[in-house]
Structures are given as structure tokens and as C-alpha cells.
Design an enzyme around this catalytic site. Structure first.
Site, short mmCIF file in Angstrom:
data_model
loop_
_atom_site.label_atom_id
_atom_site.label_comp_id
_atom_site.label_asym_id
_atom_site.label_seq_id
_atom_site.Cartn_x
_atom_site.Cartn_y
_atom_site.Cartn_z
N ASP A 52 -2.26 -12.96 1.68
CA ASP A 52 -3.39 -13.66 2.32
C ASP A 52 -4.70 -13.33 1.63
O ASP A 52 -4.81 -12.35 0.90
CB ASP A 52 -3.54 -13.20 3.78
CG ASP A 52 -2.38 -13.65 4.63
OD1 ASP A 52 -1.67 -14.59 4.24
OD2 ASP A 52 -2.20 -13.04 5.71
N TYR A 110 5.06 -2.82 2.06
CA TYR A 110 3.63 -2.96 2.26
C TYR A 110 3.05 -1.66 2.77
O TYR A 110 3.73 -0.88 3.45
CB TYR A 110 3.32 -4.05 3.29
CG TYR A 110 3.47 -5.46 2.79
CD1 TYR A 110 2.39 -6.13 2.21
CD2 TYR A 110 4.68 -6.14 2.91
CE1 TYR A 110 2.52 -7.44 1.76
CE2 TYR A 110 4.82 -7.45 2.46
CZ TYR A 110 3.73 -8.09 1.89
OH TYR A 110 3.86 -9.38 1.45
#
Lengths: 261, 261
Positions: A52, A110
């Protein structure tokens, strides 16, 4: 024709995210332009997945095909001469022709970083979420542990995402750790999560939910309730993008961790 | 009226340096404006010393006088609401009326960071000098050791500086260290230097000289020759600003190290 795979790092602050979009500059666009600068070819660069706007990468993987005669391992340096300092190609090599940066990926990791203390520190202003108040580490850790395993994570998918047939994903590890300083509490807390794949905004909603649990705004059982109930409003808010970093991508024949110091 | 002393950190990348100048935005200007925002007073903010354009601070010290009734320790948070994210006040307290951020300073410490490896890394693009080729660590270390003690450092002062009566300074410690990664060589090398004070550009010229020695462009004895000869052209070039960070300032009653995690 050969297929090149690359590992790149970037600070996402100045970009609309990985994917090419009409409304701003993307990482994919910058890479496409850099490849054109090196080879004169307009190619389709495929990433391991989208990040994003504002999300960073320590180890994003991408591939593209080229007819350029430049040796595959020279692409990293060559591309960097065409890229801004907040995007770096750290590695390039020829990949098997059936390698696909997205579809071949078996595991992704992540990291979400939180900075505690009275002041948002300069050095991590773009890469960590600053929290004034200290959550309960034990509550965060318990909520993180509840995610491990195979679950239907549909409650942790951005509303407005296109409907997906299968919202089940497997989380291999999900853990908070504390680092840095001799101060109490340590000023940086990190959430590391590794999984078979992630739904859109899934990591950020997991973090948003854990932080609500850790600060007492949601009860400890909210995580399990959202995992079993499956409704978006059972989970917490989406944590800000700038604390999130794509940390590692693994393939059957290729693990980014083997190429990073 | 009370005197406030503060510790601040900043990334110097976007600023013309500490000192107010007509040709751009300075740290001192940003602080002056922030104090005006908090107190409505236009005050003179005195720093421990100037930092050049692009130079950073982990622990800069400054003082100012105010008639505001706000408790001294509340200034840090209040000022930060008026400062951009690349400048943070980490500490504020009332100081003795005779405290002077510049004249009372007894010792300062700077750190210069070098990043080795084929690619300039994203995370340290603004705070470390990237070197493609690896200098000799032993030669760097020997040159650093030669600076320790009291010397006339006039060869290490920017040409064009206004003439100074006394260019003797005392260096208490001067040392390189290697950090980070499991790779060989470690990707970050740091030069830490502590002294009674520094001439204009002195640390950057010391580093520039050491890097020339470390890469064989100057002989090992160049450092001693410049220290004894005293001519600017005996020393090496001025190393780039962006690798340099003001690390610590010590006063008889106050050491920034005691207030940082």
C-alpha cells in the site's frame, strides 16, 4: 529472452504503493522506467504482491523478461543509476523461465514497528507508528499467538475488497518482540508475522486489532471472536501504513534472507 | 524570567544548517518560530554550536530565556507540536541563569558514519556516506589515533574561515568501529571523536583525510604531517556533510547522555 528476478528495498513514504496507478508515482512505475533506461524495453514488472501507499519493503521480489545482453547480475547496479535513493535494487540474477514473483511465492513475512515514548523520534518518523501510551505487551503477545494456524481471515480484509472465493490463510508465526535502548519500556516493539499469503490490508488490521486489545479498548477475546465470527466490524481499525514493512519473501528455490546481510 | 535548556535531535537534510540564514530554512529559525508559537515571545535561541547544512544532531543543546509561566519540563511536548517531524525536542528543563549552551560546553562528541557495499542503502541514504570500495580499517584507525591529544588543528579548518587566535584543540578520543550485519566487511563503519571543541569543518576534514589515507591516496604519515605542518593543503578533502551527526554535548553540570535512552 531471459527472466530476471530482483530483490529491492524501498521507503514507501513518497509513493502511492507498489502498483502503477493514475494518481501518483508508484514503485512499479519507477522500476519500469529504470528498466527502460537500462535496456530500452518497456516491460511488465511483476512484484511478489502489492504494498500500500506508505508501506515499505526491506525485501520485495520482482521479475521481468528482457532481451538485453547485459549479464543478469549487472542489472542491480545498472538499475540503481536510474532509481531515486529511496528505492534500491540489492540483487539481480537470472531466474528459471517458470519463476513468477507473485504466483511462485510460498511464504511472506511482514514486520510492523511501534515506537513508544513521549516524542515521535526523528529517525523512525516514516517507518514506525508512534504511540504515546504503552499497551500491555502480554495482551499483544497473546492476541498475536491466537492468529497462528489456518483460519478464515475474512474479518481482517479491507471492506470494499473484491470478494474472494477463499479467505483462508495459514499463519506460520506471529510474534511481538521488544528491542533497543536501556530504557523501560524499550522504545521499539516489533510485530513479525509470516504466512502463506495475506488478504488486502490483513496485517494492518491484525495490528490495529492487537493494539486495541493491548490498550484495553477491545477485550482479549476479540481476536478469536473476529477469527471465528468473520465480520469486519469484529476486528479493530486498520493500523497506519507507515509502520509496515515487507520483510521477506520465500520461494521453493529462493529465499530473500539468503541474499541480505 | 527563566532560562530553559533543551536537547533536540534533527535530520539536517532539509535545512541550511543550525544557524539562521537569509538563503533557506535553518534549525534555529524553526525553533525560534516554535517558541513563538508556544509563548508568543520572539527569543534568541543559542545552540551549543553550529551544524552545517546537511549535518544531523542526535543531541544538540540549546537555551533561551522566557517569561512564560509554562513549567520548564512541558516545553518539549509543547514545542514539538509546532515543529516538523524531522526536528524533535527530547528534553526541556530550567537551567541555572548563567548556563550558556555554547560557552559553558566542555566537551562535544561527533559521529561520522560510512556505509560500505555495492549499493547505497535506503535507510541510511541521508545519514551515512556510501563508499563503493572498502578502505583499510587499520590505516583509518592509526590515522584516528594520531589525532588524540592537544594539537594545532589549523590544517583542518575550512579555508575562508575567519582567522582565529587559537586553533589549538584537545581531542580526548578518536576511534573507528565496525557494526552491523553478519556480512564481511560489516556494512557500517563509524568514526567517533570527542574533543574540547572543533574548528569550522574540522571533523569533516579529519574524516576526509582519514579516508584518503585508508584508500591509499595519501600516505599514512599525512595525518601527522598536517597536524605539525598546519597548512590546509596538507590535509585531505572535506568529507560530505550528510555522514556527520552531533552526538553528545557535555557541560560541568549537564551531560546529554544522561537524558537519552
Amino acid at each position: 529472452m531471459k527472466r530476471i528476478r530482483i530483490i529491492l528495498e524501498y521507503e514507501g513514504t513518497s509513493y502511492v504503493g507498489w502498483q502503477i496507478q493514475p494518481n501518483g508515482v508508484s514503485i512499479q512505475q519507477m522500476l519500469t522506467d529504470a528498466i527502460f533506461g537500462v535496456t530500452g524495453e518497456r516491460v511488465n514488472v511483476i512484484g511478489s504482491g502489492r504494498t500500500d501507499s506508505g508501506v515499505h519493503a526491506r525485501a520485495q521480489v520482482a521479475h521481468f523478461d528482457t532481451q538485453a545482453r547485459m549479464p543478469a547480475d549487472k542489472f542491480a547496479v545498472a538499475l540503481n543509476t536510474h532509481l531515486p535513493p529511496d528505492i534500491r535494487v540489492l540483487y539481480s540474477a537470472e531466474a528459471p523461465p517458470d519463476f513468477h514473483a507473485c504466483f511462485s511465492a510460498k511464504q511472506k513475512q511482514y514486520r510492523y514497528t511501534v515506537q513508544l515514548g513521549p516524542h515521535a523520534r526523528v529517525q523512525t518518523r516514516n517507518t514506525a507508528l508512534h504511540l504515546h501510551t504503552v499497551p500491555s505487551f502480554d495482551l499483544l503477545q497473546a492476541a498475536a499467538a491466537a492468529c497462528v494456524g489456518t483460519h478464515d481471515f475474512r474479518a481482517f480484509m479491507a471492506t470494499g475488497s473484491k470478494p474472494m472465493e477463499d479467505t483462508r490463510r495459514t499463519i506460520f508465526s506471529s510474534e511481538w518482540s521488544q528491542v533497543g535502548g536501556g530504557s523501560k519500556p524499550p522504545p521499539y516493539w516489533r510485530y513479525d508475522v509470516a504466512g502463506s499469503g495475506f488478504l488486502y490490508n490483513m496485517v494492518r488490521i491484525l495490528v490495529g486489532t492487537m493494539l486495541e486489545i493491548g490498550s484495553g479498548k477491545l477485550p482479549p477475546e476479540a481476536m478469536t471472536r473476529a477469527l471465528t465470527g468473520g465480520a469486519r466490524d469484529l476486528a479493530g481499525p486498520t493500523a497506519p501504513a507507515h509502520g509496515l514493512t515487507l520483510w521477506r519473501v520465500c520461494y521453493p528455490d529462493f529465499d530473500t534472507e539468503d541474499y541480505l546481510a
